[in-house]
Design a protein around this motif. Structure first.
Motif, PDB file in Angstrom:
ATOM      1  N   THR B  59       0.785  -1.087   0.025  1.00  0.00           N
ATOM      2  CA  THR B  59      -0.173  -0.008  -0.164  1.00  0.00           C
ATOM      3  C   THR B  59       0.913   1.212   0.062  1.00  0.00           C
ATOM      4  O   THR B  59       1.972   1.198   0.478  1.00  0.00           O
ATOM      5  N   PRO B  61       0.752   5.486   0.546  1.00  0.00           N
ATOM      6  CA  PRO B  61       0.085   6.548   1.064  1.00  0.00           C
ATOM      7  C   PRO B  61      -0.300   7.655   0.105  1.00  0.00           C
ATOM      8  O   PRO B  61       0.430   7.733  -0.897  1.00  0.00           O
ATOM      9  N   SER B 122       6.685  10.194   2.953  1.00  0.00           N
ATOM     10  CA  SER B 122       5.356   8.972   3.429  1.00  0.00           C
ATOM     11  C   SER B 122       4.407  10.008   3.933  1.00  0.00           C
ATOM     12  O   SER B 122       3.264   9.694   4.053  1.00  0.00           O
ATOM     13  N   SER B 124       4.193  10.465   6.997  1.00  0.00           N
ATOM     14  CA  SER B 124       3.849  10.193   8.664  1.00  0.00           C
ATOM     15  C   SER B 124       4.699  10.879   9.270  1.00  0.00           C
ATOM     16  O   SER B 124       5.572  11.276   9.256  1.00  0.00           O
ATOM     17  N   GLU B 216       5.445   3.676   6.897  1.00  0.00           N
ATOM     18  CA  GLU B 216       4.360   3.555   5.893  1.00  0.00           C
ATOM     19  C   GLU B 216       4.725   2.303   5.003  1.00  0.00           C
ATOM     20  O   GLU B 216       3.785   2.153   4.182  1.00  0.00           O
TER      21      GLU B 216
END
Lengths: 216, 313
Positions: B59, B61, B122, B124, B216
């Motif tokens: 996955t 982001p 990412s 995060s 992530e």
């Protein structure tokens, strides 16, 4: 001539142990490192004794083993145990600058050793320079640390440095001189540790910078 | 010199480091389990983990750019190149033309750059904190490494890794040389920080930052990133071994000496990993503010090593 690199590398070990003595914050660890350093110093004496067939140095190493490796750390550890002071106060300059200063001191010591090239001691140039650097490191420890016991350790480092200089340059001095120096050092340590203990009893800390409160 | 054959040796070296890195990690996991009085998993567990991750879906982001997806491949590629450059089973660098101290240093800086950039990309917060720590570590650690490498290059008169290794192994630079001995200690501290094992596990910090820049990542990307981190540990140790303890490496390209060199190299790695595992279980992680003390210690020692080179001859 095979012992020459051994002497030089042992003197390098001497610098590293003295850095550990100066930089470790825990007093007990410092005392143990001082003991280890004295053992290195004694092994230098023994190597020199074998190389230059100096009978005197055997006696030196025995007396140094008794006083430096056992007696002085014993006195220090006793003071640490009775007063219960584990860590020293933060020093006046930070570790980074302290280490930079140490590097500069080693450089200065080598420059100072240069004029000795007329004498036979030049083959121990590294060891001689290290002994000078060692003296400077001890001075640095005495000036920049606030803890009385740490200053005492600085004094011991200076003493070790001058001892090495003496062993390299004048190993055939009479025994009496050597014994005089060693007893001097031991009594110096004894008296200073007593003063440190008194300081702790009076103020509850060993911060020598508070001594100004004693006036009047 | 037979360049073709050396190139093959380089590829062999890269394959060796990539394939054994998870195994070494598995061994250190096993040692840790034994120290906790557990039975522990199989020493091949890290391979199983990586294969499982490779099969999982990845996955990404929504705000991440192409950088996020390509970084794992870039990292593994740079690390494979590094594994080819550093002489590990031989004494001469398999890629003689680029087998240079400064090339290695810049490639390692490039790894840092992409690693922390992927964390920032990412989006995060945990990843960003890990990235900033990674860059801070680089700023603190690199002066010491450069200083030691400079001293070594001046001692040998060449910045080529192969020449340094050969001279050290043949005893032209003695271990008793003050500058070399002190440099070894400084570089050892730097190596310990670079491996990112427990006392210095700062950028990934599992319990605190949830693996930092890796937060992530998932699936194939995570597998490659993990592989890259494991390979980096091996390569940092291999660099230390190549510079300071190259004894036993293959001096020529005959099959026998190559096999012997491989065995000795793996033995050295194993010793290092077991030692690191012991240290890892005996200590707690440093706070990021405390690391400056260790790095300045390393820099100070490397400076003293340089002074010894400069004045003692």
């Amino acid at each position: 001539m095979t012992t020459l690199p051994i002497v030089n590398s042992l003197s390098v070990l001497l610098i590293l142990t003295s850095l550990s003595v100066v930089e470790s914050r825990r007093l007990k660890v410092s005392a143990y490192f001082y003991s280890a350093q004295s053992l290195v110093l004694i092994s230098i004496f023994l190597t020199l004794a074998i190389l230059s067939e100096a009978e005197q140095l055997y006696l030196w190493s025995v007396t140094a083993l008794v006083t430096k490796a056992f007696l002085v750390p014993f006195i220090l550890l006793r003071v640490i145990r009775t007063t219960g002071v584990i860590e020293e106060e933060p020093p006046l300059i930070r570790t980074t600058w302290s280490l930079l200063l140490a590097a500069v001191m080693v450089g200065i010591a080598f420059v100072l050793v240069q004029p000795f090239h007329l004498f036979a001691v030049l083959k121990y140039k590294t060891a001689l320079a290290v002994s000078l650097a060692h003296f400077l490191l001890g001075l640095h420890c005495m000036i920049t640390r606030r803890n009385a016991l740490k200053q005492l350790l600085g004094f011991c480092l200076m003493e070790n440095g001058s001892h090495l200089t003496l062993a390299i340059m004048a190993y055939n001095v009479p025994k009496l001189v050597e014994i005089g120096i060693l007893t001097d050092a031991v009594f110096g340590v004894l008296i200073m540790s007593l003063i440190a203990k008194k300081l702790h009893d009076a103020f509850g800390s060993m911060d020598a910078s508070q001594l100004k409160m004693l006036k009047g | 010199m037979e360049y073709g054959k050396l190139f093959l040796v380089g590829i062999l070296q890269a394959a060796l480091i990539m394939l054994t890195a998870p195994l070494l990690d598995g061994i250190s996991r096993r040692v840790r389990a034994r120290m906790h009085s557990r039975r522990g998993c199989s020493i091949f567990q890290t391979y199983y983990d990586l294969f499982k991750l490779l099969k999982r879906e990845q996955t990404v982001p929504p705000q991440a750019s192409w950088l996020f997806t390509t970084t794992p491949y870039i990292l593994v590629a740079i690390l494979l190149l590094l594994a080819m450059i550093i002489p590990s089973i031989t004494l001469i660098s398999p890629l003689g033309l680029v087998g240079d101290l400064f090339a290695v240093l810049y490639l390692m800086a490039l790894i840092r750059f992409f690693f922390s950039l992927s964390g920032l990309d990412s989006g995060s917060t945990f990843a960003a904190a890990g990235s900033s720590r990674e860059m801070m570590l680089a700023v603190l650690m690199e002066p010491a490494m450069i200083m030691v490498m400079l001293t070594l290059a001046l001692l040998t008169g060449s910045s080529n890794l192969g020449i340094i290794s050969t001279q050290v192994a043949s005893g032209q630079i003695s271990l008793l040389n003050p500058a070399f001995g002190i440099g070894l200690i400084a570089f050892f501290l730097a190596t310990a920080v670079e491996t990112g094992k427990l006392p210095f596990d700062l950028a990934e910090a599992e319990q605190e930052l949830q693996e930092g820049p890796l937060t992530e990542y998932s699936g194939r990307g995570l597998a490659l990133m993990k592989l890259a981190l494991l390979m980096k540990q091996v390569i940092v140790i291999a660099l230390f071994v190549a510079l300071f303890l190259p004894f036993g490496g293959a001096a020529n390209l005959s099959l026998g000496s190559l096999i012997w060199g491989t065995v000795i190299f793996l033995g050295k790695l194993l010793v290092f990993y077991v030692l690191l595992a012991f240290v890892e279980n005996a200590v707690a992680r440093y706070r990021i503010a405390d690391v400056t003390t260790i790095t300045s210690l390393s820099f100070g020692i490397s400076l003293i090593s340089f002074v010894f080179y400069l004045v003692a001859s």
